[in-house]
Design a protein around this motif. Structure first.
Motif, short mmCIF file in Angstrom:
data_model
loop_
_atom_site.label_atom_id
_atom_site.label_comp_id
_atom_site.label_asym_id
_atom_site.label_seq_id
_atom_site.Cartn_x
_atom_site.Cartn_y
_atom_site.Cartn_z
N GLY A 81 2.62 -1.86 2.07
CA GLY A 81 2.84 -2.25 3.46
C GLY A 81 3.23 -1.05 4.30
N ASN A 82 4.17 -1.26 5.23
CA ASN A 82 4.54 -0.18 6.15
C ASN A 82 5.68 0.70 5.64
OD1 ASN A 82 6.88 -1.72 6.54
ND2 ASN A 82 6.11 -2.65 8.43
N ASN A 83 6.21 0.38 4.46
CA ASN A 83 7.26 1.17 3.82
C ASN A 83 8.62 1.12 4.52
OD1 ASN A 83 5.37 1.92 1.91
ND2 ASN A 83 5.01 3.95 2.76
N LEU A 84 8.77 0.28 5.54
CA LEU A 84 10.09 0.15 6.16
C LEU A 84 11.10 -0.48 5.20
CD1 LEU A 84 9.03 -0.98 9.75
CD2 LEU A 84 10.02 1.23 9.09
N ALA A 85 10.63 -1.46 4.41
CA ALA A 85 11.44 -2.06 3.34
C ALA A 85 12.75 -2.65 3.84
CB ALA A 85 11.70 -1.03 2.23
N PHE A 86 12.77 -3.19 5.05
CA PHE A 86 14.00 -3.79 5.57
C PHE A 86 14.46 -4.95 4.70
CE2 PHE A 86 12.66 -2.36 10.07
CZ PHE A 86 13.36 -1.17 9.94
N GLY A 87 13.53 -5.85 4.39
CA GLY A 87 13.89 -7.02 3.60
C GLY A 87 14.38 -6.66 2.21
N LEU A 88 13.69 -5.74 1.56
CA LEU A 88 14.09 -5.32 0.21
C LEU A 88 15.47 -4.67 0.24
CD1 LEU A 88 10.69 -3.83 -1.00
CD2 LEU A 88 11.68 -6.04 -1.63
N THR A 89 15.71 -3.85 1.25
CA THR A 89 17.02 -3.21 1.39
C THR A 89 18.11 -4.27 1.57
OG1 THR A 89 16.03 -1.24 2.39
CG2 THR A 89 18.38 -1.58 2.75
#
Length: 207
Positions: A81-89
């Motif tokens: 995806g976009n690599n922002l990884a907000f949810g995973l963080t």
């Protein structure tokens, strides 16, 4: 118009649900929920950051991509995806998660809340492969509550009625990004072309 300040204020307008309505809230998946997830190609996953900010991430894949390990446990693959990884963080921060699963042409939606953990076990991510591509990560969700939401909002929105759909549109990420990084309209067009490539020829590659 007065601002509501308490649940008592709220319940003066929206009355308490009937006992039968509350009885549909389960602590584990039932047979219908499991069958629904087998047909589900898309879900919205909500998480909460340490500062209280709420993030909602779309997750989509082949029908059944949300795997039922058992009636209390789900596995969700993480794709590129976009690599922002907000949810995973957020999951790593507090582990709380909520989600709504949708099935095209079905009015009811499945709501699930619980806790989540993230794994990079090679066998586990390989077992969540799609079109020969293993998942990047696996999210294991421990269900606390789940229930079907009635179809009223979907029916009101005419979400699955093609005759009610607007003309297809496309968001220009170039117009959003280029001015904020001090770049030109030409760069904006290049960004949009790159996004289009990500949708077509690079769907399984990181952006």
């Amino acid at each position: 118009m007065a601002r509501l300040n308490s649940t008592a204020d709220l319940r003066r307008i929206i009355t308490e649900p009937r006992p039968a309505t509350r009885s549909k809230i389960l602590d584990a998946l039932d047979e219908q929920s499991i069958e629904f997830l087998k047909r589900c190609p898309f879900a919205l996953v909500g998480t909460t950051a340490e500062d209280g900010t709420i993030e909602v991430s779309p997750k989509g894949d082949e029908p059944g991509f949300i795997r039922v390990e058992d009636p209390k446990t789900l596995l969700i693959p993480e794709r590129v995806g976009n690599n922002l990884a907000f949810g995973l963080t957020n999951v790593l921060t507090n582990g709380k998660i909520g989600m709504i699963a949708l099935v095209p042409a079905t009015g009811e939606t499945l709501r699930i809340s619980g806790t989540a953990e993230i794994y990079d076990d090679a066998d586990l991510v390989a077992s969540l492969s799609s079109l020969g591509k293993p998942a990047l990560l696996a999210m294991r969700v421990r269900i606390q509550h789940c229930y079907f939401h009635c179809a009223r909002s979907i029916v009101r929105a005419k979400l699955w009625d093609p005759k009610a759909w607007p003309a297809p549109g496309r968001i220009s990420f170039g117009k959003i990004i280029a001015p904020r990084i001090g770049e030109s309209a030409e760069v904006a067009a290049q960004i949009d072309a790159n996004v289009e490539s990500a949708y077509t020829t690079r769907l399984w590659q990181n952006s």
